[in-house]
Write a protein that holds these residues in place. Structure first.
Motif, PDB file in Angstrom:
ATOM      1  N   HIS A   1      -1.458  -7.224   7.101  1.00  0.00           N
ATOM      2  CA  HIS A   1      -0.180  -7.870   6.797  1.00  0.00           C
ATOM      3  C   HIS A   1      -0.278  -8.705   5.531  1.00  0.00           C
ATOM      4  CE1 HIS A   1       2.922 -11.059   7.201  1.00  0.00           C
ATOM      5  NE2 HIS A   1       3.656 -10.056   7.624  1.00  0.00           N
TER       6      HIS A   1
ATOM      7  N   GLN B   1      -0.972  -6.320   2.451  1.00  0.00           N
ATOM      8  CA  GLN B   1      -0.026  -5.207   2.340  1.00  0.00           C
ATOM      9  C   GLN B   1      -0.728  -3.847   2.447  1.00  0.00           C
ATOM     10  OE1 GLN B   1       2.560  -5.718  -1.071  1.00  0.00           O
ATOM     11  NE2 GLN B   1       2.711  -7.924  -0.737  1.00  0.00           N
TER      12      GLN B   1
ATOM     13  N   ASP C   1      -0.576  -1.141   4.875  1.00  0.00           N
ATOM     14  CA  ASP C   1       0.294  -0.796   6.000  1.00  0.00           C
ATOM     15  C   ASP C   1      -0.441  -0.134   7.152  1.00  0.00           C
ATOM     16  OD1 ASP C   1       2.401  -1.874   4.632  1.00  0.00           O
ATOM     17  OD2 ASP C   1       3.148   0.045   3.861  1.00  0.00           O
TER      18      ASP C   1
ATOM     19  N   GLN D   1      -0.179  -0.849  11.257  1.00  0.00           N
ATOM     20  CA  GLN D   1       0.530   0.015  12.193  1.00  0.00           C
ATOM     21  C   GLN D   1      -0.360   0.621  13.268  1.00  0.00           C
ATOM     22  OE1 GLN D   1       3.735   0.102  12.493  1.00  0.00           O
ATOM     23  NE2 GLN D   1       3.806  -1.348  10.800  1.00  0.00           N
TER      24      GLN D   1
END
Length: 329
Positions: free
Chosen positions: A130, A133, A135, A139
């Motif tokens: 997070h 950045q 991803d 996820q």
């Protein structure tokens, strides 16, 4: 492995060949695992320094890309060939180790490994992903958490067979808030309500810091706990108070034993009714009702599943949160 230490602010400095940090007044402790002799960047977190490769970090993180493009403080033309950039990060050294486990020394992210991953590692991946950045680093770990804190009743029932330490529910709530993964909140908050002691204190992370709920989420838990207890009591009355199944051939006997068991539950002779656990399995309770016919036993099992499915559908309301698409497969 070096001990995790308090965090410092982020800044970019330079380091000479002897490992002396310019402007810091001394040497930091080198990490035993992530210190590559041909590394291109030195990362300092607390008093632990890592010599790693900038390439994989730049490849996967626009934040690191921007960070490493900054000019090196303390480097000049005469010393440029012997000075390495050193970036100071405010992250826990433990979190960075978990990040480097995936990214070093290859430029390609390694597989996330075993299906069973401890909470500290999952949480670190999500926090690092997070912040920087990355991803995929957010996820996939979130999807793993969804196997334990799902938004679907059937998945929730299956998750009961897999153990996840209850205290870590506090961390899951915070990760859900951090990443706006609101579908994790109802089950995670319910699990927090079931922590018998230490809810306000939280739990200690591997780096020595404490994971605690925010005041707002603590208030949600305090308010929801009584609603969970009431829901469990209502569930027991609805399940056992309706009497024998229509197909039962000994309705009077089965009804009498159901009512007797319900009375012992509500009076506290059989403990555990007034607890914030409306979705806990009822198989052992049903099996404990003496001389209940198989027809009524099966009917109670089916009704229990259906009633708890209804409770699960209302769980966001019970916990005081809004979750779009809750309960959908």
């Amino acid at each position: 492995m070096a001990t995790c230490v308090p965090r410092k602010s982020a800044r970019l400095e330079a380091q000479d060949e002897d490992g002396e940090l310019e402007g810091t007044g001394g040497k930091a402790e080198r990490d035993r695992t992530f210190w590559f002799q041909d590394g291109t960047i030195v990362v300092l977190a607390g008093n632990i320094e890592f010599k790693v490769y900038a390439g994989p970090l730049i490849e996967h993180s626009p934040v690191f890309q921007d960070m490493f493009s900054l000019p090196q403080a303390g480097a000049d033309v005469s010393t440029a060939d012997r000075v390495r950039p050193t970036v100071h990060l405010s992250d826990s050294p433990c979190d960075l180790r978990y990040l480097f486990e995936l990214m070093m020394p290859s430029k390609t992210l390694r597989p996330f490994g075993s299906p069973v991953v401890n909470h500290d590692k999952l949480a670190a991946w999500i926090r690092m992903g997070h912040k920087y950045q990355i991803d995929v680093l957010v996820q996939e770990p979130l999807d793993r958490l969804r196997a334990h804190f799902p938004n679907n009743f059937d998945t929730y029932v299956a998750s009961l067979k897999r153990q996840y330490k209850q205290k870590y529910s506090i961390g899951v709530v915070n990760l859900a808030r951090l990443t706006d993964a609101r579908d994790l909140l109802p089950v995670a908050l319910m699990s927090c309500c079931q922590i018998q002691s230490g809810l306000t204190q939280g739990f200690q992370r591997i780096d020595g810091t404490w994971e605690q709920l925010s005041p707002g989420d603590l208030e949600l838990c305090f308010n929801a706990k009584e609603r969970l207890i009431q829901t469990r009591v209502q569930f027991a009355n609805r399940l056992l108070g309706s009497g024998a199944a229509p197909e039962c051939h000994s309705k009077e006997v089965c009804t009498r034993f159901m009512q007797a068991y319900l009375q012992r539950l509500t009076s506290g002779v059989i403990p555990g009714l007034r607890t914030p656990t409306p979705l806990s399995p009822w198989g052992s309770n049903i099996n404990a009702i003496w001389r209940l016919c198989e027809t009524c036993r099966k009917a109670l099992t089916d009704d229990s599943n259906n009633y708890q499915r209804e409770i699960f559908a209302r769980l966001p309301t019970i916990m005081g949160v809004d979750v779009e698409g809750w309960g959908e497969a």
